[in-house]
Motif scaffolding. Structure first.
Motif, PDB file in Angstrom:
ATOM      1  N   TRP A  66      18.345 -52.258 -54.838  1.00  0.00           N
ATOM      2  CA  TRP A  66      17.018 -52.485 -54.271  1.00  0.00           C
ATOM      3  C   TRP A  66      17.096 -53.714 -53.384  1.00  0.00           C
ATOM      4  N   PHE A  67      16.332 -53.738 -52.313  1.00  0.00           N
ATOM      5  CA  PHE A  67      16.283 -54.898 -51.430  1.00  0.00           C
ATOM      6  C   PHE A  67      14.898 -54.975 -50.794  1.00  0.00           C
ATOM      7  N   ALA A  68      14.636 -56.053 -50.077  1.00  0.00           N
ATOM      8  CA  ALA A  68      13.346 -56.268 -49.398  1.00  0.00           C
ATOM      9  C   ALA A  68      12.196 -56.256 -50.405  1.00  0.00           C
ATOM     10  N   ASN A  69      12.372 -57.013 -51.471  1.00  0.00           N
ATOM     11  CA  ASN A  69      11.335 -57.120 -52.514  1.00  0.00           C
ATOM     12  C   ASN A  69      10.920 -55.765 -53.077  1.00  0.00           C
ATOM     13  N   GLY A  70      11.878 -54.850 -53.185  1.00  0.00           N
ATOM     14  CA  GLY A  70      11.629 -53.549 -53.802  1.00  0.00           C
ATOM     15  C   GLY A  70      11.161 -52.467 -52.853  1.00  0.00           C
ATOM     16  N   ALA A  71      10.959 -52.788 -51.587  1.00  0.00           N
ATOM     17  CA  ALA A  71      10.510 -51.766 -50.631  1.00  0.00           C
ATOM     18  C   ALA A  71      11.653 -50.843 -50.227  1.00  0.00           C
ATOM     19  N   GLY A  72      12.879 -51.383 -50.192  1.00  0.00           N
ATOM     20  CA  GLY A  72      14.030 -50.591 -49.766  1.00  0.00           C
ATOM     21  C   GLY A  72      14.977 -50.320 -50.917  1.00  0.00           C
ATOM     22  N   HIS A  73      15.644 -49.195 -50.837  1.00  0.00           N
ATOM     23  CA  HIS A  73      16.622 -48.810 -51.848  1.00  0.00           C
ATOM     24  C   HIS A  73      17.773 -48.106 -51.144  1.00  0.00           C
ATOM     25  N   VAL A  74      19.005 -48.443 -51.536  1.00  0.00           N
ATOM     26  CA  VAL A  74      20.180 -47.801 -50.961  1.00  0.00           C
ATOM     27  C   VAL A  74      21.074 -47.327 -52.101  1.00  0.00           C
ATOM     28  N   ILE A  75      21.645 -46.131 -51.942  1.00  0.00           N
ATOM     29  CA  ILE A  75      22.598 -45.609 -52.924  1.00  0.00           C
ATOM     30  C   ILE A  75      23.866 -45.172 -52.210  1.00  0.00           C
TER      31      ILE A  75
ATOM     32  N   LEU B  41      23.751 -55.492 -43.124  1.00  0.00           N
ATOM     33  CA  LEU B  41      23.132 -54.181 -42.925  1.00  0.00           C
ATOM     34  C   LEU B  41      21.754 -54.140 -43.568  1.00  0.00           C
ATOM     35  N   LEU B  42      21.633 -54.624 -44.798  1.00  0.00           N
ATOM     36  CA  LEU B  42      20.344 -54.603 -45.485  1.00  0.00           C
ATOM     37  C   LEU B  42      19.327 -55.496 -44.774  1.00  0.00           C
ATOM     38  N   ARG B  43      19.765 -56.646 -44.264  1.00  0.00           N
ATOM     39  CA  ARG B  43      18.858 -57.514 -43.496  1.00  0.00           C
ATOM     40  C   ARG B  43      18.381 -56.810 -42.227  1.00  0.00           C
ATOM     41  N   ALA B  44      19.265 -56.069 -41.575  1.00  0.00           N
ATOM     42  CA  ALA B  44      18.888 -55.338 -40.362  1.00  0.00           C
ATOM     43  C   ALA B  44      17.876 -54.243 -40.663  1.00  0.00           C
ATOM     44  N   VAL B  45      18.063 -53.527 -41.756  1.00  0.00           N
ATOM     45  CA  VAL B  45      17.109 -52.475 -42.132  1.00  0.00           C
ATOM     46  C   VAL B  45      15.751 -53.102 -42.437  1.00  0.00           C
TER      47      VAL B  45
ATOM     48  N   SER C 183      32.550 -41.648 -51.691  1.00  0.00           N
ATOM     49  CA  SER C 183      31.839 -41.330 -50.464  1.00  0.00           C
ATOM     50  C   SER C 183      31.693 -42.587 -49.623  1.00  0.00           C
ATOM     51  N   ASP C 184      31.728 -42.420 -48.312  1.00  0.00           N
ATOM     52  CA  ASP C 184      31.484 -43.548 -47.420  1.00  0.00           C
ATOM     53  C   ASP C 184      30.041 -43.565 -46.915  1.00  0.00           C
ATOM     54  N   LEU C 185      29.227 -42.642 -47.391  1.00  0.00           N
ATOM     55  CA  LEU C 185      27.850 -42.494 -46.935  1.00  0.00           C
ATOM     56  C   LEU C 185      26.886 -43.292 -47.815  1.00  0.00           C
ATOM     57  N   LEU C 186      26.026 -44.078 -47.201  1.00  0.00           N
ATOM     58  CA  LEU C 186      24.969 -44.811 -47.890  1.00  0.00           C
ATOM     59  C   LEU C 186      23.641 -44.186 -47.482  1.00  0.00           C
ATOM     60  N   LEU C 187      22.808 -43.847 -48.454  1.00  0.00           N
ATOM     61  CA  LEU C 187      21.515 -43.222 -48.186  1.00  0.00           C
ATOM     62  C   LEU C 187      20.403 -44.221 -48.462  1.00  0.00           C
ATOM     63  N   PHE C 188      19.467 -44.333 -47.517  1.00  0.00           N
ATOM     64  CA  PHE C 188      18.381 -45.302 -47.617  1.00  0.00           C
ATOM     65  C   PHE C 188      17.045 -44.635 -47.884  1.00  0.00           C
ATOM     66  N   ASN C 189      16.208 -45.328 -48.658  1.00  0.00           N
ATOM     67  CA  ASN C 189      14.808 -44.982 -48.844  1.00  0.00           C
ATOM     68  C   ASN C 189      13.997 -46.222 -48.554  1.00  0.00           C
TER      69      ASN C 189
ATOM     70  N   ASP D  60      14.978 -42.736 -45.328  1.00  0.00           N
ATOM     71  CA  ASP D  60      15.060 -43.633 -44.168  1.00  0.00           C
ATOM     72  C   ASP D  60      16.443 -43.598 -43.528  1.00  0.00           C
ATOM     73  N   GLY D  61      17.074 -42.469 -43.562  1.00  0.00           N
ATOM     74  CA  GLY D  61      18.349 -42.328 -42.869  1.00  0.00           C
ATOM     75  C   GLY D  61      19.554 -42.739 -43.700  1.00  0.00           C
ATOM     76  N   ALA D  62      20.654 -42.929 -43.000  1.00  0.00           N
ATOM     77  CA  ALA D  62      21.926 -43.188 -43.665  1.00  0.00           C
ATOM     78  C   ALA D  62      22.749 -44.180 -42.859  1.00  0.00           C
TER      79      ALA D  62
END
Length: 74
Positions: free
Chosen positions: A10-19, A61-65, A24-30, A36-38
């Motif tokens: 979780w990042f951005a005070n719980g607004a964002g989540h990445v798995i 990357l998380l700061r950019a998102v 796998s080299d793929l990261l999925l965002f919510n 919210d893309g990959a």
């Protein structure tokens, strides 16, 4: 028992989540519960790429998102 994901953060005070799934080299965002893309981890240069932009670390990357969503906030 093996964890469901290789990474779940979780990042951005719980607004964002990445798995990231195992082997796998793929990261999925919510963002706020919506897809919210990959991004991809480019292992041989240890960089992350999202929308054609490379980031030197996962933190960058998380700061950019987070910044991307701060610009579009109402």
């Amino acid at each position: 028992m093996m964890a469901k994901y290789a990474m779940s953060r979780w990042f951005a005070n719980g607004a964002g989540h990445v798995i990231r799934f195992h082997n796998s080299d793929l990261l999925l965002f919510n963002w706020n519960g919506r897809n919210d893309g990959a991004a991809r981890h480019i292992e041989h240069v240890n960089r992350y790429s999202r929308n054609g932009v490379e980031h030197k670390s996962l933190a960058a990357l998380l700061r950019a998102v987070e910044a991307e969503h701060a610009e579009t906030a109402p």
